[in-house]
Design an enzyme around this catalytic site. Structure first.
Site, mmCIF file in Angstrom:
data_model
loop_
_atom_site.group_PDB
_atom_site.id
_atom_site.type_symbol
_atom_site.label_atom_id
_atom_site.label_comp_id
_atom_site.label_asym_id
_atom_site.label_seq_id
_atom_site.Cartn_x
_atom_site.Cartn_y
_atom_site.Cartn_z
ATOM 1 N N GLY A 261 0.820 -1.201 0.000
ATOM 2 C CA GLY A 261 0.000 0.000 0.000
ATOM 3 C C GLY A 261 0.848 1.242 0.000
ATOM 4 N N PRO A 262 0.234 2.369 -0.318
ATOM 5 C CA PRO A 262 0.990 3.624 -0.375
ATOM 6 C C PRO A 262 1.561 4.007 0.985
ATOM 7 C CG PRO A 262 -1.351 3.976 -0.847
ATOM 8 C CD PRO A 262 -1.167 2.527 -0.664
ATOM 9 N N PRO A 263 2.538 4.883 0.987
ATOM 10 C CA PRO A 263 3.171 5.272 2.248
ATOM 11 C C PRO A 263 2.171 5.906 3.200
ATOM 12 C CG PRO A 263 4.286 6.284 0.364
ATOM 13 C CD PRO A 263 3.114 5.565 -0.170
ATOM 14 N N GLY A 264 2.367 5.643 4.454
ATOM 15 C CA GLY A 264 1.556 6.299 5.479
ATOM 16 C C GLY A 264 0.210 5.675 5.721
ATOM 17 N N HIS A 484 -6.222 34.538 -13.038
ATOM 18 C CA HIS A 484 -5.881 33.130 -13.265
ATOM 19 C C HIS A 484 -6.757 32.220 -12.400
ATOM 20 C CE1 HIS A 484 -2.871 29.839 -14.084
ATOM 21 N NE2 HIS A 484 -3.441 29.376 -12.966
ATOM 22 N N GLU A 485 -6.801 32.539 -11.139
ATOM 23 C CA GLU A 485 -7.579 31.669 -10.241
ATOM 24 C C GLU A 485 -9.072 31.794 -10.512
ATOM 25 O OE1 GLU A 485 -5.848 29.597 -9.008
ATOM 26 O OE2 GLU A 485 -3.910 30.586 -8.927
HETATM 27 C C1 NHX Z 1 7.596 30.738 -9.348
HETATM 28 N N1 NHX Z 1 5.389 29.944 -9.061
HETATM 29 O O1 NHX Z 1 8.148 29.726 -8.967
HETATM 30 C C2 NHX Z 1 6.231 31.080 -8.828
HETATM 31 C C3 NHX Z 1 6.294 31.367 -7.382
HETATM 32 C C4 NHX Z 1 -0.263 31.442 -11.956
HETATM 33 C C5 NHX Z 1 -0.641 32.676 -9.961
HETATM 34 N N2 NHX Z 1 8.133 31.528 -10.241
HETATM 35 O O2 NHX Z 1 -1.861 27.250 -11.363
HETATM 36 O O3 NHX Z 1 1.875 29.244 -8.528
HETATM 37 O O4 NHX Z 1 4.415 30.782 -10.862
HETATM 38 O O5 NHX Z 1 -4.059 27.815 -10.220
HETATM 39 C C6 NHX Z 1 10.518 28.444 -12.891
HETATM 40 C C7 NHX Z 1 9.767 29.237 -13.742
HETATM 41 C C8 NHX Z 1 6.573 26.991 -10.729
HETATM 42 C C9 NHX Z 1 9.901 27.668 -11.924
HETATM 43 C C10 NHX Z 1 8.413 29.261 -13.623
HETATM 44 C C11 NHX Z 1 7.925 26.938 -10.826
HETATM 45 C C12 NHX Z 1 6.442 28.552 -12.524
HETATM 46 C C13 NHX Z 1 -0.512 27.843 -9.543
HETATM 47 C C14 NHX Z 1 4.413 27.855 -11.478
HETATM 48 C C15 NHX Z 1 -0.484 30.285 -9.755
HETATM 49 N N3 NHX Z 1 -2.862 27.918 -9.613
HETATM 50 N N4 NHX Z 1 2.514 28.708 -10.580
HETATM 51 C C16 NHX Z 1 -1.793 27.656 -10.258
HETATM 52 C C17 NHX Z 1 1.603 29.032 -9.666
HETATM 53 C C18 NHX Z 1 4.569 29.892 -10.120
HETATM 54 C C19 NHX Z 1 5.852 27.800 -11.568
HETATM 55 C C20 NHX Z 1 8.547 27.699 -11.806
HETATM 56 C C21 NHX Z 1 7.794 28.507 -12.662
HETATM 57 C C22 NHX Z 1 0.028 31.466 -10.493
HETATM 58 C C23 NHX Z 1 0.189 29.037 -10.148
HETATM 59 C C24 NHX Z 1 3.897 28.562 -10.302
HETATM 60 ZN ZN ZN Z 2 -3.602 27.594 -12.303
#
Ligand code: NHX
Ligand code: ZN
Length: 683
Positions: A261-264, A484-485
């Site tokens: 089974g899965p962890p936990g 977006h949300e």
């Molecule tokens: C970041 N994270 O890491 C930021 C903090 C669209 C409002 N730059 O879909 O959080 O943007 O519905 C490198 C480049 C993650 C690494 C770009 C890692 C992008 C979540 C995506 C909300 N909610 N996206 C969502 C979100 C982000 C991400 C990355 C990256 C956002 C979205 C991460």
């Molecule tokens: Zn999103």
């Protein structure tokens, strides 16, 4: 939780660890004593204080006849000893006496320039003393005086410990003691506790033994949920308690059962409960305990474990994380480094065959990856039963919550049903974590009892990570995030098969800047429509960005990743694409013996890619269409989200009105494959 610690107290044969520690301190002590000894005696390191003198003074002493002996030490300096009676009589020698009253310090040290010069000076001084003595004596007396013996310098060689390599010797001693200590430490990590010296228990198994002297205070009552697994395991306990009942009818008692089974999910807990209930000796160890870098140790540990177990039969052996040794053989033939693990596994297989099914030893093992285990291990006659320990469903989660809520001081508003409903996909360990986290949150808020809000915050925290309100987000970014949300929320609201929304937030949490949270329906199978609508809803975020701003951001990374994986699964695994066809390239066996790549042609590969792209493209267009049609509502929702930062289902309903299809859905429980062909979302 606290319970678990107590049971974990190993039953290594009592106190032998302590004894061993003592011996280490003995070595330390001996080392210290040696050092002190050398400090105060050896080779006169700082021994008695020496009183230096000049030749002028020394000559005077010689002439007065006060000198009892002269030692030339190592041909480098002279020690001039004063006759005891003179030393105490003459104030001249006060400095000797007052040196420290030490009787051995009855000499001066004269450091000469050259030995020859010293000898010359000495004989001259002695001669002068004699000549001075002869003044006014008769010739015979003169002759007598001149012939009388003088104090001859005696050469002595004094080995100084520190100068003659003594220091490096000491370093050697220190070094070897250090090595000894290290080696002792190393060996002491692998004892099963056999005998006083752990060095010899290397090939012994490291199993911990729980028997009637050890209280394991976990019983089946403490294991919430897992009813089926519990039943199966109880049967095993019953085999051991009443073997006759089964064997008298010609049945054979199974040799082993594998908890999968899965962890936990409580595999280890279940095994502990077996230990608590069975009232037979219970050997517990982890698969990785067999693994050692030395050749043959693993196999010898297996042998040792089974020998000990047979002596104690009837008993139970529990091997946790058996995949550490049980991984299929012959996969990584390149490295050759797995030989040792293979030997261990072979030994385990042999041992499991080796004893009759009536010997009263039953083996339980746990893993979360049964598919990678060697087939030989799973065949009948070895682990002939697989007990699956799954993630708990609603009712089971309720039971698990009840167990973990027992020690928590609860406010009246805590609703276990609601909590269980809000935590789909949580394992038992997650639930324990929620309860603990909620108590901590309530404590931080200086509450007297833990309220429902604390629990919900704890759930959020475990799902989404730590809230990071301090993260600086510019107004423009905040607007993008809100849209977006809101896009996710709007699209999912309008789709028939999308999961119901729980909450939308733009408070940064963990790695994400915002999230729309759904309550996934707990179902066993998913239809094309459900998958499709989920994909559209997931793309709603990026779609909103494009529809509203005409620009896109990197923020949709997680969404796109999820959608892409799902689309690939639909096409390549679930046979949900017309062009690719009703076939699956999924490989549940985990064996990739013949495939050095994908099990389909380059052409199929291209087809899959293009179909996936088409599928996602159409879903994306659908999301954009929904948002364009509801643009005004989307704007209102985004504005509200920007203001409130957190929105719940009710807020969305206030903007959008009641969810379409909701009434319709109420009559449609558990969609079967037939219903899957009913035309779905027209939105
Ligand atoms: C970041 N994270 O890491 C930021 C903090 C669209 C409002 N730059 O879909 O959080 O943007 O519905 C490198 C480049 C993650 C690494 C770009 C890692 C992008 C979540 C995506 C909300 N909610 N996206 C969502 C979100 C982000 C991400 C990355 C990256 C956002 C979205 C991460
Ligand atoms: Zn999103």
């Amino acid at each position: 939780m606290e319970n678990q610690k107590k049971q974990n107290a190993p039953l290594r044969k009592g106190g032998n660890n302590k004894k061993y520690r003592f011996s280490i301190y003995w070595i330390y002590g001996a080392f210290l004593l040696l050092f002190l000894y050398l400090q105060f005696t050896g080779g006169g390191f700082g021994g008695t204080r020496s009183v230096d003198t000049t030749w002028y003074e020394a000559a005077k002493m010689i002439k007065r006849g006060d000198v009892s002996k002269i030692l030339v030490v190592n041909q480098s300096f002279a020690e001039i000893y004063i006759k005891a009676d003179r030393m105490y009589a003459d104030p001249e020698y006060e400095e000797l006496r007052s040196a420290d009253g030490h009787s051995s310090n009855n000499h001066y040290v004269y450091k000469f320039l050259t030995l020859e010069g010293f000898q010359e000076n000495l004989s001259q001084a002695q001669m002068e003393a004699k000549v001075a003595d002869t003044v006014g004596k008769s010739p015979e007396q003169k002759q007598q005086i001149m012939d009388a013996p003088v104090v001859e310098p005696e050469p002595v060689v004094r080995k100084n410990f520190w100068d003659n390599g003594g220091f490096s010797m000491l370093l050697w001693i220190a070094f070897s003691i250090l090595m000894m200590v290290l080696i002792f430490r190393m060996f002491s990590r692998s004892p099963m506790g056999g005998g006083g010296s752990s060095v010899f228990s290397f090939g012994k198994s490291k199993a911990q033994l729980y028997d009637k002297d050890t209280r394991v205070n976990v019983t089946f009552k403490d294991v919430a949920g897992l009813d089926e697994a519990k039943e199966e395991v109880m049967e095993i306990v019953d085999f051991l308690k009443h073997p006759k009942r089964y064997t008298s009818l010609g049945g054979k008692i199974p040799k082993g059962a594998l908890l999968v089974g899965p962890p936990g999910t409580g595999k280890t807990l279940l095994a502990k409960a077996v230990a608590g209930e069975a009232q037979v000796p219970f050997f517990s160890m982890s698969g990785s305990d067999f693994v050692e870098m030395f050749v043959g140790v693993g196999a010898s540990r297996v042998r040792d474990l089974f020998r000990t177990a047979k002596e104690k039969a009837p008993c139970i052996i529990f091997i946790d994380e058996i995949d550490a040794i049980g991984r299929a053989r012959g996969k990584n033939a390149f490295t050759g480094a797995n030989d040792e693990r293979e030997n261990t596994l072979n030994q385990l297989l042999t041992e499991m065959d080796g004893f009759g099914s009536n010997s009263g030893v039953i083996i339980l093992a746990a893993t979360n990856r049964a598919e990678i285990l060697d087939k030989a291990l799973l065949r009948a006659g070895r682990f002939d039963r697989q007990i699956s320990v799954d993630l708990p469903e609603m009712e089971e989660r309720k039971a698990i919550f009840s167990v973990h809520l027992k020690p928590v001081k609860l406010a009246k508003d805590v609703d276990v049903d609601f909590l269980a409903k809000q935590t789909p996909g949580f394992s038992g360990a997650d639930i324990a974590n929620v309860c603990n986290e909620a108590a901590l949150i309530a404590a931080r808020r200086n509450k007297k009892e833990v309220e429902m809000k604390d629990f919900l915050d704890a759930v959020d925290r475990i799902v989404g990570g730590l809230e990071r309100r301090s993260k600086i987000i510019s107004p423009e970014e905040k607007k993008v995030i809100s849209y977006h949300e809101s896009g996710h929320a709007s699209v999912s609201w309008m789709l028939r098969y999308a999961n119901p929304l729980v909450k939308v937030t733009i408070v940064p949490r963990g790695k994400s800047l915002g999230a729309a949270w759904y309550l996934p329906e707990e179902r066993q199978i998913t239809t094309i429509e459900q998958m499709h609508d989920e994909m559209v809803a997931t793309l709603g975020g990026r779609a909103a960005e494009e529809v509203v701003f005409g620009k896109m951001s990197t923020g949709a990374l997680n969404d796109l990743e999820k959608v892409t994986k799902q689309a690939y699964a639909m096409v390549a695994y679930f046979g949900m694409n017309k062009e690719v066809g009703t076939l699956s390239y999924y490989d549940s066996t985990g064996e990739q013996e013949y495939s050095f790549g994908k099990p389909y042609s380059e052409k199929t590969s291209e087809l899959i890619d293009s179909e996936v792209r088409k599928m996602i493209e159409s879903a994306y267009e659908e999301a954009k269409a929904i948002l364009r049609d509801n643009r005004e509502k989307l704007d209102r929702l985004a504005a509200l989200l920007m203001e409130k930062e957190v929105m719940f289902r009710d807020d969305v309903e206030a903007v959008f009105g009641p969810r379409p299809f909701d009434e319709e859905k109420a009559g449609m429980e558990g969609p079967g494959p037939e219903e899957a062909s009913v035309p779905g979302s027209e939105a």
